[in-house]
Design an enzyme around this catalytic site. Sequence first.
Site, PDB file in Angstrom:
ATOM      1  N   PRO A   1       0.792  -1.231   0.000  1.00  0.00           N
ATOM      2  CA  PRO A   1       0.000   0.000   0.000  1.00  0.00           C
ATOM      3  C   PRO A   1       0.823   1.279   0.000  1.00  0.00           C
ATOM      4  CG  PRO A   1      -0.177  -1.165   2.102  1.00  0.00           C
ATOM      5  CD  PRO A   1       0.499  -2.091   1.150  1.00  0.00           C
ATOM      6  N   ASN A   2       0.318   2.210  -0.789  1.00  0.00           N
ATOM      7  CA  ASN A   2       0.844   3.581  -0.905  1.00  0.00           C
ATOM      8  C   ASN A   2       2.134   3.689  -1.706  1.00  0.00           C
ATOM      9  OD1 ASN A   2      -1.272   4.878   0.653  1.00  0.00           O
ATOM     10  ND2 ASN A   2      -0.396   3.826   2.408  1.00  0.00           N
TER      11      ASN A   2
ATOM     12  N   ARG B   1       5.258  11.988  -3.185  1.00  0.00           N
ATOM     13  CA  ARG B   1       5.059  12.541  -1.834  1.00  0.00           C
ATOM     14  C   ARG B   1       6.240  12.096  -0.959  1.00  0.00           C
ATOM     15  NH1 ARG B   1       1.288  14.566  -3.904  1.00  0.00           N
ATOM     16  NH2 ARG B   1      -0.936  14.618  -3.411  1.00  0.00           N
TER      17      ARG B   1
ATOM     18  N   TYR C   1      11.289   8.755   1.255  1.00  0.00           N
ATOM     19  CA  TYR C   1      11.291   7.670   0.260  1.00  0.00           C
ATOM     20  C   TYR C   1      12.018   8.012  -1.036  1.00  0.00           C
ATOM     21  CZ  TYR C   1       7.880   5.784   3.513  1.00  0.00           C
ATOM     22  OH  TYR C   1       7.270   5.317   4.654  1.00  0.00           O
TER      23      TYR C   1
ATOM     24  N   ASN D   1       8.114  -5.611  -0.958  1.00  0.00           N
ATOM     25  CA  ASN D   1       8.005  -4.528   0.024  1.00  0.00           C
ATOM     26  C   ASN D   1       6.525  -4.464   0.405  1.00  0.00           C
ATOM     27  OD1 ASN D   1       7.780  -2.232   1.537  1.00  0.00           O
ATOM     28  ND2 ASN D   1       9.012  -0.944   0.171  1.00  0.00           N
TER      29      ASN D   1
ATOM     30  N   ALA E   1       3.083  -0.893   4.805  1.00  0.00           N
ATOM     31  CA  ALA E   1       2.645  -0.946   6.209  1.00  0.00           C
ATOM     32  C   ALA E   1       2.129  -2.329   6.616  1.00  0.00           C
ATOM     33  CB  ALA E   1       1.578   0.112   6.454  1.00  0.00           C
TER      34      ALA E   1
ATOM     35  N   ASP F   1       1.426 -15.787   6.194  1.00  0.00           N
ATOM     36  CA  ASP F   1       0.922 -17.142   5.915  1.00  0.00           C
ATOM     37  C   ASP F   1       1.030 -17.466   4.428  1.00  0.00           C
ATOM     38  OD1 ASP F   1       0.332 -17.579   8.577  1.00  0.00           O
ATOM     39  OD2 ASP F   1      -1.812 -17.183   8.379  1.00  0.00           O
TER      40      ASP F   1
ATOM     41  N   GLU G   1      12.760  -9.480   1.529  1.00  0.00           N
ATOM     42  CA  GLU G   1      11.939  -8.357   2.014  1.00  0.00           C
ATOM     43  C   GLU G   1      12.752  -7.067   1.862  1.00  0.00           C
ATOM     44  OE1 GLU G   1      10.942  -8.907   6.126  1.00  0.00           O
ATOM     45  OE2 GLU G   1      10.173  -6.857   6.360  1.00  0.00           O
TER      46      GLU G   1
ATOM     47  N   HIS H   1      12.784  -2.754   2.307  1.00  0.00           N
ATOM     48  CA  HIS H   1      12.228  -1.470   2.742  1.00  0.00           C
ATOM     49  C   HIS H   1      13.125  -0.352   2.246  1.00  0.00           C
ATOM     50  CE1 HIS H   1       9.289  -3.532   5.033  1.00  0.00           C
ATOM     51  NE2 HIS H   1      10.249  -4.314   5.502  1.00  0.00           N
TER      52      HIS H   1
ATOM     53  N   ARG I   1      13.206   4.529  12.606  1.00  0.00           N
ATOM     54  CA  ARG I   1      11.924   5.246  12.595  1.00  0.00           C
ATOM     55  C   ARG I   1      11.086   4.859  13.837  1.00  0.00           C
ATOM     56  NH1 ARG I   1       9.351   4.941   6.769  1.00  0.00           N
ATOM     57  NH2 ARG I   1       8.108   6.623   7.694  1.00  0.00           N
TER      58      ARG I   1
END
Length: 145
Positions: free
Chosen positions: A10-11, A18, A23, A73, A76, A86, A97, A99, A106
Amino acid sequence: MPTIYLLNGPNLNLLGKRQPEIYGSETLEDVECLCRDALPEGWDLRALQSNWEGQLIDWTHEARDHAAGIVINPGAFTHTSVAILDALNAYEGPVIEVHISNVHKRESFRHHSYVSSRADGVIAGLGIEGYAAGVRRVVAMEAKK
Ligand code: CA2
């Protein structure tokens, strides 16, 4: 042709539009290009982004039959989703993974990841370079098999 699934949560569709101080200014299209450039000849990338947890789970299920590895990634959902964990646990190939930001520098709620207990590698704080590192790692893991 071996295919890496690049999953963004998400996002992350807002990347480059933004919060560049956190980021960076590169977009999700830039991420895809960077990952394609990191692929050896004969490999393919399926780059996907969704704001929906269930969609990310469905793509992870699809990956079971189609992906040589997953670079994810989860956004959230990293910090909340047992369901994505799962789904990844039902996938047998390498999982990296990623980020963009250093989540450990953070807020404390970003310090725990459900996904990390499944991931073969975790990359944080390298900006979008982390995705390319993830792709190279999947390729290296497949070469060692
Ligand atoms: O650092 C990362 O890559 C994160 O996975 C990004 C997630 C955040 O919830 C994680 O704790 C760490 C948030 C993604 C939001 O992406 C945006 C990008 C540009 C503008 C706004 C949001």
